[in-house]
Design an enzyme around this catalytic site. Structure first.
Site, PDB file in Angstrom:
ATOM      1  N   GLU A  77       0.837  -1.212   0.000  1.00 13.23           N
ATOM      2  CA  GLU A  77       0.000   0.000   0.000  1.00 13.23           C
ATOM      3  C   GLU A  77       0.867   1.255   0.000  1.00 13.23           C
ATOM      4  O   GLU A  77       0.375   2.372   0.146  1.00 13.23           O
ATOM      5  CB  GLU A  77      -0.936  -0.005   1.213  1.00 13.23           C
ATOM      6  CG  GLU A  77      -2.141  -0.919   1.034  1.00 13.23           C
ATOM      7  CD  GLU A  77      -1.769  -2.372   0.802  1.00 13.23           C
ATOM      8  OE1 GLU A  77      -1.095  -2.959   1.655  1.00 13.23           O
ATOM      9  OE2 GLU A  77      -2.121  -2.907  -0.252  1.00 13.23           O
ATOM     10  N   ASN A 104      -0.227  -7.767  -4.033  1.00 14.60           N
ATOM     11  CA  ASN A 104      -0.866  -6.900  -5.031  1.00 14.60           C
ATOM     12  C   ASN A 104       0.122  -5.963  -5.704  1.00 14.60           C
ATOM     13  O   ASN A 104       1.052  -5.464  -5.084  1.00 14.60           O
ATOM     14  CB  ASN A 104      -1.961  -6.066  -4.365  1.00 14.60           C
ATOM     15  CG  ASN A 104      -1.412  -5.109  -3.314  1.00 14.60           C
ATOM     16  OD1 ASN A 104      -0.921  -5.545  -2.295  1.00 14.60           O
ATOM     17  ND2 ASN A 104      -1.462  -3.815  -3.591  1.00 14.60           N
ATOM     18  N   ASP A 142      -7.106  -6.001  -5.338  1.00 18.50           N
ATOM     19  CA  ASP A 142      -6.209  -6.212  -4.187  1.00 18.50           C
ATOM     20  C   ASP A 142      -6.189  -7.663  -3.723  1.00 18.50           C
ATOM     21  O   ASP A 142      -6.122  -7.948  -2.528  1.00 18.50           O
ATOM     22  CB  ASP A 142      -6.583  -5.279  -3.015  1.00 18.50           C
ATOM     23  CG  ASP A 142      -5.571  -5.354  -1.873  1.00 18.50           C
ATOM     24  OD1 ASP A 142      -4.360  -5.454  -2.145  1.00 18.50           O
ATOM     25  OD2 ASP A 142      -5.989  -5.365  -0.714  1.00 18.50           O
ATOM     26  N   ASP A 166      -4.068 -10.070  -3.140  1.00 18.91           N
ATOM     27  CA  ASP A 166      -2.690 -10.525  -2.884  1.00 18.91           C
ATOM     28  C   ASP A 166      -2.548 -12.043  -3.018  1.00 18.91           C
ATOM     29  O   ASP A 166      -3.443 -12.789  -2.598  1.00 18.91           O
ATOM     30  CB  ASP A 166      -2.275 -10.183  -1.453  1.00 18.91           C
ATOM     31  CG  ASP A 166      -1.897  -8.730  -1.273  1.00 18.91           C
ATOM     32  OD1 ASP A 166      -2.656  -7.863  -1.719  1.00 18.91           O
ATOM     33  OD2 ASP A 166      -0.843  -8.477  -0.672  1.00 18.91           O
ATOM     34  N   TRP A 190      -6.539  -7.188   9.604  1.00 18.09           N
ATOM     35  CA  TRP A 190      -7.418  -6.399   8.741  1.00 18.09           C
ATOM     36  C   TRP A 190      -8.869  -6.498   9.209  1.00 18.09           C
ATOM     37  O   TRP A 190      -9.552  -5.485   9.380  1.00 18.09           O
ATOM     38  CB  TRP A 190      -7.283  -6.855   7.294  1.00 18.09           C
ATOM     39  CG  TRP A 190      -7.891  -5.907   6.295  1.00 18.09           C
ATOM     40  CD1 TRP A 190      -8.730  -4.852   6.555  1.00 18.09           C
ATOM     41  CD2 TRP A 190      -7.694  -5.908   4.885  1.00 18.09           C
ATOM     42  NE1 TRP A 190      -9.065  -4.202   5.402  1.00 18.09           N
ATOM     43  CE2 TRP A 190      -8.457  -4.832   4.359  1.00 18.09           C
ATOM     44  CE3 TRP A 190      -6.958  -6.710   4.008  1.00 18.09           C
ATOM     45  CZ2 TRP A 190      -8.495  -4.557   2.982  1.00 18.09           C
ATOM     46  CZ3 TRP A 190      -7.007  -6.431   2.651  1.00 18.09           C
ATOM     47  CH2 TRP A 190      -7.761  -5.362   2.146  1.00 18.09           C
TER      48      TRP A 190
END
Lengths: 608, 608
Positions: free
Chosen positions: B203, B287, B329, B331, B566
């Site tokens: 990010e 990502n 996103d 990953d 998360w």
């Protein structure tokens, strides 16, 4: 007799003749929840900080007993989401458990029918600037309940009443001023439609008080200060007694130099007891400010004092100062336990109090007569005993050993026992009417004490001494868990502990006594012998008070763990080297090998 | 054959003929602890993040089994002294348990002979400025062990080797630069005298890499980037294959516009697997940066890719990109599980991977051949499947549903399943060779995704999308714990959970599978049927990975609780209203009714 009439009677000085009957009637009436009856009928709940008003911390539950407690296991757990010291005990009312943590004092209502699911949460929005004026960790000693409300005294001295069902604020009132060092750390005490609270701040020169607020709307009913003019003290010079004699006029003022009483401490951050028959509220006041005795000549009354006050008016019936002119920070706020004892063949309505100064006191709670005063830790050396000679002008005063006086400032006075945190601090003892023994979590610590001159600035520390604490020379244990006979002033048995026992005790009908240790163990011992029957390592050091409740026919034992408080402040504040920053940390630095900060509830039960 | 010779062989392209034998021999030699042998012989220990190199998270212990797991009870507990998300699993080597918490990544060595007494503690002195560049809570996924050393990858990208006996730093090395957004969150992986680590920072535009460091002294042996020139990638254009064909020259560079690959992400914060016979290390990349796909045309290789690399040289043997030109996103860092499977009658050395994108992949781990690719959550809608037609130019690529493309920026693309945190995130699955089933903790969440243009500034967020997450329309469960047949790509059973299952799974010889829930339950289910056999409410939500060990003849099960990560970032960062600050919190806001922050180890065992 209605309340106004009662009050009038009191003022007129006819208390002794009518008071007992009248005030008992008053406690039973008033249109509020009748907590007294509820507590007596609901043996499985825990509605008041010590369960009952007599502060015995005794539960009639006996499903868990000396024979099966070894099989205890953890039933469920809950993290409070806050680190630092977790004092106090959960409340259980109906199917709901209520807990509160240290600053920011988040309150949780947990569903006992659903593994502690959060029914509601109250998160006070408090100015973090209150943290630096909290002397000995950011603790809170718990909640109270009455009339469908949960009462919390926040760190910022906001007393708040929450709807027990929803957590919504019913009312809130500011009790004092944190900008001057006043903080709220005590568990409120509720009965007869009133909420009783006191204040912390002895290290900031805050003048102590206890107030009654109306449970219905938070309106202040009375406030009684620890020091000052008689009108502030709520004493009647002629009727309020000390060891059987009237206190006389200006009993406090004449024991202070000038206006020093205005910043004289005597704070009131401890526990309450209540006798519904006498309608008397019992509590103690803390150290006089500063810790430097040479700066405040005189007895510094009524710091270090047990007060017996009429619950409706606040008027003191009797007082007793345990440590006149304190030289060691031996606060007198520890719990007041009410028990009906047989002393030398006579039934006595007793008040038993284990003071920081190392003496266990037994008094007649109706009259304030001093019956027993003896060391509950043999290491105590600042006084050889308490003068029990009624004919002596020093009757009731400690017999001081000048060697351990700290009167001379800028001198390091060494080898004083107990240390400033006392032979016992706020961690409350329990009493079993079955064994007739008191179970006392104690400290076993000595100190060096060096007073220095300090100036008062509002909101700044007003301590005036440095200190260093350590186990008694040649000994390794810094604590003992003892059984005490308050009728004779003797230790019946004593279990040594590596660290001070900073958790409140619980006695039960099952013949088991529970307490926690700073390393994090919950321990169960045989009430008769002290033999260890069970121990379990909870996530963090225990300074909370063990309680028990019954839910759906099953008995549970619960305790908060979360190391901190004065003994754990080293860990809590990251001071883990001896004398690192705060000399007071001393021998507790070794705790860092046993536990880390935390904040968890652990609930125990027998297997299915 | 010595190492230099081996390396020379590899460079010369003769790997295939000699590699298998040579590298197996190498893993067994070298003068280091022979971890492979130790792990195989010491069934009661847990020496590597997933116990074994095959990452099966399977324990041969069977004292706790489907018949008695219902009687499990808590044996002891330990607070880490830190709140926020606790990922990863404890290690157990000999009589010592090693745990680490989130930032500041304090490591504890706990004495199993003494209720977890702290043998030593390592407290890194890290700059707290690293916290704001940790994308999704301040987590750490655990420690590794080898050659008497405990390995920790700190948040500030310091890789440190601690003496396992004393906690003293043996060596430390900086792996990347937090001022550019690079952080260390992954568990190191150790074998053959090497420590393997990767980096977080997708990010923040951090270019991903995996490195091998010498276990003896921390010297870097190789580093392989996820993107860039072939020399950075450690690929051989002729010998490194993708789905059986050589990758060709500039396989990454030509899938990026200009220099975008330099800030292209593909970070490497997940788990490793290792095949000692093949000497191949397996892991995935994350990502591509930014999350706004229209800003980075092309396939963005080798983000979202499984790598099979020679452990000694880092040279890639094969690669497979699961989500070319990621728009969601998704990953690719999730665990790589090695298992020898029987697929359509053929014994296959398989690699099984449950990707964020919702597809479970089974490949031949020797060749990289794609054998099975199927949705492990039926709600997945961004692609209808994976093209399995070997003759197609799109072989191995997802069959996209344009409806769920997010290519157009400044448009809120709605109803995409799974959400950005995937049908599964880092929480690792387990495999039982007894049932031949994979046990997968999954998310069951959809999202709205709105990309926007973002400029790159070193050390600043480089996200370029907002998102909102919620349960699939009409459904209430945000997670499932499933059993998966990787030979057919079918769900065998599925246990719904209210919240995403963000804990790693454990399979055991006892026929029991364990996992934790975000509400805080440790659960045990029957490995064959998924039937719940036991549950216990730990202090806080569980995002740690369940492990088991044997001590003094008794089997224990241990897990860290401490909600965060998360899924729990809402609670961890105090965002508890839907879409409060971080849209990503979404449906997880309800967690606030079940649990609070914490940081505790809970250890379970059968009664005495």
């Amino acid at each position: 007799m209605n309340k106004n009439r009662l009050r009038a009677c009191l003022m007129a000085g006819v208390f002794l003749s009518f008071g007992l009957i009248a005030s008992a009637a008053n406690a039973q009436s008033g249109g509020h929840d009748n907590l007294l009856t509820a507590i007596q009928q609901k043996a499985g709940e825990w509605m008041s900080p010590a369960r009952t008003y007599d502060a015995q911390r005794f539960s009639p539950l006996d499903q868990i007993n000396a024979g099966n407690v070894g099989k205890l296991q953890v039933a469920w757990t809950f993290s409070t989401g806050i680190l630092r010291g977790h004092e106090g005990a959960p409340l259980v009312i109906g199917d709901v458990m209520y807990i509160v943590g240290p600053f920011p004092n988040t309150v949780y209502a947990l569903d006992l029918n659903n593994d502690g699911k959060i029914l509601w949460k109250y998160e006070p929005n408090q100015d973090p600037n209150v943290i630096p004026v909290m002397c000995c960790d950011t603790v809170n000693r718990g909640l109270a309940y009455g009339d469908g409300k949960i009462l919390l005294h926040q760190a910022d001295t906001t007393l708040v009443a929450l709807d027990a069902k929803t957590g919504k604020v019913s009312w809130s009132v500011k009790t004092d001023d944190p900008s001057k060092g006043a903080t709220g750390t005590d568990a409120p005490f509720v009965f007869g439609g009133k909420v009783f609270v006191g204040v912390s701040g002895g290290e900031f020169g805050v003048r102590g008080w206890v107030s009654a607020y109306a449970l219905a709307d938070g309106k202040q009913i009375w406030r009684a200060y620890s020091e000052g003019p008689d009108s502030d003290l709520l004493v009647d010079p002629a009727k309020t007694t000390v060891l059987g004699k009237p206190v006389g006029p200006d009993s406090s003022l004449k024991t202070w130099q000038g206006d020093q009483w205005k910043i004289g401490g005597g704070d009131t951050w401890g526990w309450y007891g209540y006798d519904p028959k006498l309608n008397l509220l019992y509590y103690g006041s803390g150290n006089p400010s500063t810790w430097n005795p040479s700066q405040r000549p005189g007895d510094n009354k009524w710091s270090m004092t047990i007060f017996a006050r009429d619950a409706d008016t606040g008027m003191a019936k009797w007082v007793y100062q345990m440590t006149p002119h304190d030289e060691w920070d031996y606060d007198g706020v520890n719990e007041m336990i009410l028990a009906d004892l047989d002393i030398a063949g006579k039934a006595v309505p007793a008040l038993v109090h284990f003071d920081r100064n190392g003496f266990g006191y037994t008094l007649n709670r109706e009259t304030g007569e001093l019956l027993v005063a003896a060391k509950f830790d043999p290491v105590v050396n600042w006084a050889s005993g308490i003068n029990m000679d009624k004919a002596s002008p020093n009757y009731g005063r400690p017999i001081l050993d000048k060697k351990y006086s700290t009167e001379e400032q800028d001198v390091n006075h060494t080898g004083i026992c107990p240390a400033a945190l006392g032979s016992k601090d706020e961690q409350p003892a329990a009493y079993s009417p079955d064994t007739k023994l008191f179970y006392v979590p104690t400290n076993h610590v000595c100190m060096d004490y060096e007073p220095f001159r300090v100036s008062y600035t509002a909101g700044q520390p007003y301590v005036g001494s440095t200190l260093s604490m350590y186990p008694p020379p040649g000994q390794s244990n810094m604590g003992n868990f003892i059984a005490w006979d308050a009728t004779t002033g003797k230790i019946v048995w004593s279990d040594p502990e590596q660290f001070s026992v900073w958790s409140g005790a619980l006695a039960t009908k099952g013949g088991v006594v529970f307490y926690g240790t700073l390393e994090g163990y919950l321990k169960a011992v045989d009430a008769k012998t002290g033999k260890e029957l069970y121990k379990f390592k909870t996530p963090s050091g225990i300074i909370g008070n063990v309680m028990t409740y019954e839910h759906a026919g099953k008995q549970y034992v619960a305790v908060l763990s979360g190391v901190g408080g004065w003994a754990g402040i080293g860990l809590a504040a990251g001071l883990t080297k001896p004398n690192d920053g705060l000399g007071a940390v001393g021998g507790y630095a070794a705790l860092t090998s046993y536990t880390a900060l935390g904040g968890s509830l652990t609930v125990f039960a027998l297997p299915q």
